[in-house]
Design a protein around this motif. Structure first.
Motif, PDB file in Angstrom:
ATOM      1  N   ALA A  57      15.413  -4.387  -7.962  1.00  0.00           N
ATOM      2  CA  ALA A  57      16.236  -5.533  -7.611  1.00  0.00           C
ATOM      3  C   ALA A  57      15.569  -6.831  -8.033  1.00  0.00           C
ATOM      4  O   ALA A  57      14.368  -6.874  -8.314  1.00  0.00           O
ATOM      5  CB  ALA A  57      16.492  -5.549  -6.102  1.00  0.00           C
ATOM      6  N   VAL A  58      16.395  -7.876  -8.084  1.00  0.00           N
ATOM      7  CA  VAL A  58      15.914  -9.223  -8.374  1.00  0.00           C
ATOM      8  C   VAL A  58      16.490 -10.176  -7.341  1.00  0.00           C
ATOM      9  O   VAL A  58      17.548  -9.916  -6.764  1.00  0.00           O
ATOM     10  CB  VAL A  58      16.323  -9.691  -9.794  1.00  0.00           C
ATOM     11  CG1 VAL A  58      15.621  -8.879 -10.865  1.00  0.00           C
ATOM     12  CG2 VAL A  58      17.828  -9.643  -9.989  1.00  0.00           C
ATOM     13  N   PHE A  78      11.487  -6.216  -8.164  1.00  0.00           N
ATOM     14  CA  PHE A  78      10.711  -5.507  -7.152  1.00  0.00           C
ATOM     15  C   PHE A  78      11.450  -4.249  -6.739  1.00  0.00           C
ATOM     16  O   PHE A  78      12.632  -4.084  -7.002  1.00  0.00           O
ATOM     17  CB  PHE A  78      10.366  -6.392  -5.951  1.00  0.00           C
ATOM     18  CG  PHE A  78      11.540  -7.016  -5.266  1.00  0.00           C
ATOM     19  CD1 PHE A  78      12.142  -6.403  -4.199  1.00  0.00           C
ATOM     20  CD2 PHE A  78      12.035  -8.228  -5.702  1.00  0.00           C
ATOM     21  CE1 PHE A  78      13.226  -6.978  -3.573  1.00  0.00           C
ATOM     22  CE2 PHE A  78      13.110  -8.823  -5.079  1.00  0.00           C
ATOM     23  CZ  PHE A  78      13.711  -8.190  -4.011  1.00  0.00           C
ATOM     24  N   LYS A  79      10.707  -3.367  -6.111  1.00  0.00           N
ATOM     25  CA  LYS A  79      11.230  -2.064  -5.719  1.00  0.00           C
ATOM     26  C   LYS A  79      11.807  -2.117  -4.312  1.00  0.00           C
ATOM     27  O   LYS A  79      11.237  -2.724  -3.416  1.00  0.00           O
ATOM     28  CB  LYS A  79      10.125  -1.016  -5.768  1.00  0.00           C
ATOM     29  CG  LYS A  79      10.610   0.404  -5.455  1.00  0.00           C
ATOM     30  CD  LYS A  79       9.469   1.391  -5.423  1.00  0.00           C
ATOM     31  CE  LYS A  79       9.121   1.789  -6.829  1.00  0.00           C
ATOM     32  NZ  LYS A  79       8.203   2.941  -6.875  1.00  0.00           N
ATOM     33  N   VAL A  80      12.953  -1.446  -4.150  1.00  0.00           N
ATOM     34  CA  VAL A  80      13.567  -1.252  -2.842  1.00  0.00           C
ATOM     35  C   VAL A  80      13.640   0.256  -2.625  1.00  0.00           C
ATOM     36  O   VAL A  80      14.305   0.968  -3.375  1.00  0.00           O
ATOM     37  CB  VAL A  80      14.986  -1.861  -2.769  1.00  0.00           C
ATOM     38  CG1 VAL A  80      15.625  -1.570  -1.418  1.00  0.00           C
ATOM     39  CG2 VAL A  80      14.958  -3.347  -3.063  1.00  0.00           C
ATOM     40  N   LEU A 105       8.580  -3.439   5.243  1.00  0.00           N
ATOM     41  CA  LEU A 105       7.717  -3.540   4.074  1.00  0.00           C
ATOM     42  C   LEU A 105       6.899  -2.268   3.979  1.00  0.00           C
ATOM     43  O   LEU A 105       6.532  -1.678   4.990  1.00  0.00           O
ATOM     44  CB  LEU A 105       6.775  -4.740   4.186  1.00  0.00           C
ATOM     45  CG  LEU A 105       7.414  -6.121   4.171  1.00  0.00           C
ATOM     46  CD1 LEU A 105       6.345  -7.191   4.412  1.00  0.00           C
ATOM     47  CD2 LEU A 105       8.129  -6.376   2.868  1.00  0.00           C
ATOM     48  N   ALA A 106       6.613  -1.844   2.763  1.00  0.00           N
ATOM     49  CA  ALA A 106       5.768  -0.668   2.547  1.00  0.00           C
ATOM     50  C   ALA A 106       4.930  -0.906   1.302  1.00  0.00           C
ATOM     51  O   ALA A 106       5.312  -1.678   0.422  1.00  0.00           O
ATOM     52  CB  ALA A 106       6.622   0.584   2.361  1.00  0.00           C
ATOM     53  N   PHE A 107       3.793  -0.255   1.250  1.00  0.00           N
ATOM     54  CA  PHE A 107       2.965  -0.352   0.057  1.00  0.00           C
ATOM     55  C   PHE A 107       3.484   0.599  -1.009  1.00  0.00           C
ATOM     56  O   PHE A 107       3.911   1.710  -0.716  1.00  0.00           O
ATOM     57  CB  PHE A 107       1.512   0.007   0.363  1.00  0.00           C
ATOM     58  CG  PHE A 107       0.766  -1.083   1.073  1.00  0.00           C
ATOM     59  CD1 PHE A 107       0.431  -2.250   0.406  1.00  0.00           C
ATOM     60  CD2 PHE A 107       0.395  -0.938   2.393  1.00  0.00           C
ATOM     61  CE1 PHE A 107      -0.259  -3.260   1.054  1.00  0.00           C
ATOM     62  CE2 PHE A 107      -0.299  -1.940   3.049  1.00  0.00           C
ATOM     63  CZ  PHE A 107      -0.622  -3.105   2.373  1.00  0.00           C
ATOM     64  N   ILE A 108       3.427   0.172  -2.253  1.00  0.00           N
ATOM     65  CA  ILE A 108       3.608   1.050  -3.405  1.00  0.00           C
ATOM     66  C   ILE A 108       2.205   1.531  -3.727  1.00  0.00           C
ATOM     67  O   ILE A 108       1.279   0.722  -3.853  1.00  0.00           O
ATOM     68  CB  ILE A 108       4.205   0.291  -4.597  1.00  0.00           C
ATOM     69  CG1 ILE A 108       5.568  -0.282  -4.243  1.00  0.00           C
ATOM     70  CG2 ILE A 108       4.286   1.197  -5.823  1.00  0.00           C
ATOM     71  CD1 ILE A 108       6.121  -1.238  -5.276  1.00  0.00           C
ATOM     72  N   THR A 109       2.017   2.833  -3.840  1.00  0.00           N
ATOM     73  CA  THR A 109       0.676   3.375  -4.069  1.00  0.00           C
ATOM     74  C   THR A 109       0.623   4.180  -5.359  1.00  0.00           C
ATOM     75  O   THR A 109       1.644   4.657  -5.864  1.00  0.00           O
ATOM     76  CB  THR A 109       0.239   4.275  -2.898  1.00  0.00           C
ATOM     77  OG1 THR A 109       1.188   5.324  -2.741  1.00  0.00           O
ATOM     78  CG2 THR A 109       0.145   3.483  -1.601  1.00  0.00           C
ATOM     79  N   PRO A 115      -3.116   1.173  -2.758  1.00  0.00           N
ATOM     80  CA  PRO A 115      -1.984   0.246  -2.826  1.00  0.00           C
ATOM     81  C   PRO A 115      -1.965  -0.550  -4.138  1.00  0.00           C
ATOM     82  O   PRO A 115      -2.994  -1.033  -4.591  1.00  0.00           O
ATOM     83  CB  PRO A 115      -2.195  -0.692  -1.636  1.00  0.00           C
ATOM     84  CG  PRO A 115      -3.450  -0.291  -0.972  1.00  0.00           C
ATOM     85  CD  PRO A 115      -4.047   0.847  -1.690  1.00  0.00           C
ATOM     86  N   LEU A 116      -0.765  -0.632  -4.732  1.00  0.00           N
ATOM     87  CA  LEU A 116      -0.580  -1.382  -5.967  1.00  0.00           C
ATOM     88  C   LEU A 116       0.294  -2.615  -5.756  1.00  0.00           C
ATOM     89  O   LEU A 116       0.271  -3.543  -6.544  1.00  0.00           O
ATOM     90  CB  LEU A 116       0.096  -0.503  -7.028  1.00  0.00           C
ATOM     91  CG  LEU A 116      -0.634   0.748  -7.459  1.00  0.00           C
ATOM     92  CD1 LEU A 116       0.237   1.573  -8.381  1.00  0.00           C
ATOM     93  CD2 LEU A 116      -1.939   0.391  -8.130  1.00  0.00           C
ATOM     94  N   GLY A 117       1.115  -2.590  -4.725  1.00  0.00           N
ATOM     95  CA  GLY A 117       2.029  -3.690  -4.468  1.00  0.00           C
ATOM     96  C   GLY A 117       2.857  -3.409  -3.238  1.00  0.00           C
ATOM     97  O   GLY A 117       2.598  -2.453  -2.501  1.00  0.00           O
TER      98      GLY A 117
END
Length: 130
Positions: A57-58, A78-80, A105-109, A115-117
């Motif tokens: 999404a943007v 960003f990721k949803v 909110l959650a971490f992208i790993t 964690p990456l983001g």
């Protein structure tokens, strides 16, 4: 992050504690435009198999600014992550503006669980197509 709020420096005892601290400083737009949809099956063929889905999404207002100068492909995305996704058809969300009231909110790993983001986590039934 907003400029008037700051995340205190220090060590957090868990990822969850850090995420809780970030709720006060992360600004989430009120509406998003879905630009891509990814789905799949985790642990396919095993007893604990389950479906997953992510939206890319943007920020709608930011996207419009990039679009006005013909540079929409450079708009930050960003990721949803969709929580409790059960394989529903998501085609009605493609290239649509969506809104929601509750989010996590959650971490992208990475594959090593580093964690990456950050990702936004939404329940599919709480998403409204505008």
């Amino acid at each position: 992050m907003t400029k008037d709020k700051k995340l205190p420096l220090g060590i957090y005892k868990s990822q969850q504690k850090l995420l809780e601290a970030m709720y006060g400083v992360v600004t989430v737009p009120s509406s998003l435009k879905v630009v891509d949809i990814n789905t799949g099956i985790m642990n396919e063929g095993e007893g604990n198999q389950r479906s997953w889905a992510n939206l890319t999404a943007v920020d709608t207002l930011l996207y419009e600014k990039f679009e006005s100068i013909g540079q929409e492909e450079f708009c930050p995305t960003f990721k949803v992550k969709l929580k409790n996704y059960l394989g529903e058809d998501l085609s009605q969300l493609q290239d649509k503006e969506i809104s929601f009231e509750d989010y996590e909110l959650a971490f992208i790993t990475d594959k090593y669980k580093q964690p990456l983001g950050l990702a936004l986590v939404l329940e599919l039934n709480t998403i409204s197509v505008n």
